[in-house]
Scaffold this active site. Structure first.
Site, PDB file in Angstrom:
ATOM      1  N   CYS A 333      89.662  48.349   3.987  1.00  0.00           N
ATOM      2  CA  CYS A 333      90.529  48.694   5.253  1.00  0.00           C
ATOM      3  C   CYS A 333      89.660  48.326   6.472  1.00  0.00           C
ATOM      4  CB  CYS A 333      90.826  50.136   5.110  1.00  0.00           C
ATOM      5  SG  CYS A 333      92.363  50.660   5.925  1.00  0.00           S
ATOM      6  N   HIS A 438      92.703  50.828  -0.833  1.00  0.00           N
ATOM      7  CA  HIS A 438      91.818  51.773  -1.296  1.00  0.00           C
ATOM      8  C   HIS A 438      91.859  52.356  -2.686  1.00  0.00           C
ATOM      9  CE1 HIS A 438      90.355  53.223   2.991  1.00  0.00           C
ATOM     10  NE2 HIS A 438      91.771  52.968   3.219  1.00  0.00           N
TER      11      HIS A 438
END
Length: 483
Positions: A333, A438
């Site tokens: 991310c 994630h």
């Protein structure tokens, strides 16, 4: 309700354990925390079919309760972006209006939604296990409280007060917290819990008896220190004391910048035999890494600021040197965004800046936030990440930026290999991988592909927690709390 004398006393752990304990009795159970301050968040069901965010602790508590995680379980989430500023997420959605308000001015505006969420969960479930925040005895916050005793009074909750005895001063913490509460709120405290105890429990006498004489509240449990319970800490913290002993074949060095987020997703790696997780805060921390060891750039709530911090520490050069030697590098991310060539912020969302230049990508920050569950398969990968080729992975995305190939570099033939469309890219050499997804290491197929290992399942962890509280609470106490 589980209250604590301090942050880190064990509220989240105990709430999770109680969710599974009561679920094991055949009851319909839900967790609740009115307000959570954390950059560890999960994507869950929201209102009107939208995806929303809640704190990771309530996500795991819902799973422990065998409930579907949803935004009412943590109606207010504060995600710190600076020491004096947090992004406000109400019922799963970012609220620019609430984010702009001062702390005390916000409380009265959000209380109706918090109370409504709690009331709805109480109506739909046999048991709601509520977690407090910090300490209920912070007298400077009491008047604007929306997470501790105001919630307890609203629900008429039977409260446990837990303290970390390993820190020292546990009985003073318990007595002082009780003494600072108004009399009507003291009446809601039904038991004291000593957590993280090491030693001979008989040596605690006569302190529990003296405490009960002064307060009328019994000490109902003494829970031993548990380094390897398998549940992510609320703030994703890990340290050397939690390591499984044995020979280490791979070190995974996670860069701990100031606004780090979603660290809890690395918990499964702690349970892989032969793997060692460590913090990285300076070049000295990565000096001894071998090419087969990993450097991980995790998520960040302030990517540009954390990238500037990383450079100030000299870690940019250390990471580049590791990658230059063929060392394994992973960006997740915000970490993916840092690996690129540039961060572009036309809307003032995060900040502009040059990236680390390990992937020929550019990230543009946009006001709209991507929040969703994602399931996709990796394409063909090279080098250290080749075992992931063709592996289907499930996870979640939470990010403002959108990342793409750097146009000028692509025109010259310098192109990152897009190994998961719009989500993951790899350098041609095969040692650097950046992903928006994630939760990769919570996917059993990913763990098995990379390490040939399987970490204990969350179901095993939850049942272990429930067995622990059943063993260490005084007989009948837990059942009496819901009678």
């Amino acid at each position: 309700m589980v209250l604590g004398t301090t942050s880190g006393a064990g509220k989240s752990w105990l709430t999770t354990a109680l969710c599974r304990y009561y679920s094991n009795l055949g009851l319909k159970v839900a967790p609740f925390k009115a307000q959570n301050m954390s950059n560890n968040a999960r994507v869950v069901e929201g209102e009107g079919g939208q995806w929303g965010e809640i704190g990771s602790a309530q996500y795991f508590q819902a799973l422990a309760a065998r409930a579907v995680p949803e935004v009412r379980m943590n109606p207010l989430l504060l995600k710190p972006e600076a020491d004096t500023h947090s992004q406000v997420v109400l019922l799963g959605q970012v609220s620019a209006e609430l984010t702009a308000l001062p702390w005390r001015g916000r409380s009265q505006l959000v209380w109706p939604q918090i109370a409504a969420a709690l009331d709805a969960l109480r109506a739909e479930n046999d048991v709601v296990v509520i977690e407090g925040a910090g300490s209920p005895a912070e007298t400077n916050l009491h008047a604007s409280d929306i997470v501790n005793m105001r919630v307890a009074r609203h629900a008429g909750a039977r409260c446990l007060l837990v303290t970390d005895i390993d820190r020292g001063g546990a009985f003073a913490h318990l007595y002082g917290t009780w003494a600072l509460l108004p009399e009507d709120e003291r009446a809601l405290i039904h038991g004291f819990v000593l957590n993280k105890f090491r030693g001979d429990a008989s040596l605690l006498a006569p302190a529990p008896q003296h405490l009960q004489e002064r307060t009328g509240v019994p000490t109902v449990a003494t829970i031993p220190m548990q380094w390897h319970h398998g549940l992510p800490e609320e703030d994703g913290v890990f340290d050397d004391r939690t390591l499984t002993p044995g020979a280490v074949h791979t070190t995974v060095a996670v860069v701990a910048y100031p606004r780090i987020s979603n660290l809890d997703e690395f918990q499964p790696l702690k349970n892989v035999p032969g793997l060692r997780l460590q913090w990285v805060r300076s070049p000295a921390d990565v000096a001894g890494l071998r090419p087969s060891d990993w450097i991980v750039l995790p998520g960040s709530k302030a990517t540009a600021a954390d990238l500037a911090w990383l450079r100030a520490q000299g870690l940019d050069q250390s990471i580049a040197a590791h990658a230059g030697r063929g060392g394994t590098v992973l960006g997740v991310c915000g970490g993916l965004q840092m690996l690129g060539e540039a961060l572009i912020d036309p809307e003032g969302i995060d900040g502009n800046g040059p990236g680390l230049g390990l992937l020929p990508l550019v990230t543009v920050f946009e006001p709209a936030k991507t929040v969703r569950h994602t399931s996709a398969a990796f394409g063909s990968l090279a080098g250290a990440w080749a075992p992931l080729s063709g592996v289907a992975a499930c996870g979640y995305e939470i990010h403002h930026g959108q990342t793409a190939q750097h146009p000028a570099m692509a025109a010259k033939g310098d192109v990152a290999r897009e190994v998961m469309p719009g989500i993951a890219w790899q350098n041609p050499e095969g040692n650097v991988l950046g992903v928006y997804l994630h939760g990769l290491f919570e996917d059993a197929a990913v763990l098995h592909a990379l390490f040939g290992a399987q970490a204990p399942t969350l179901e095993t962890v939850f049942d272990g927690l429930a067995e622990g509280v059943a063993q260490h609470f005084a007989p009948g106490v837990l059942d009496a709390l819901i009678a």
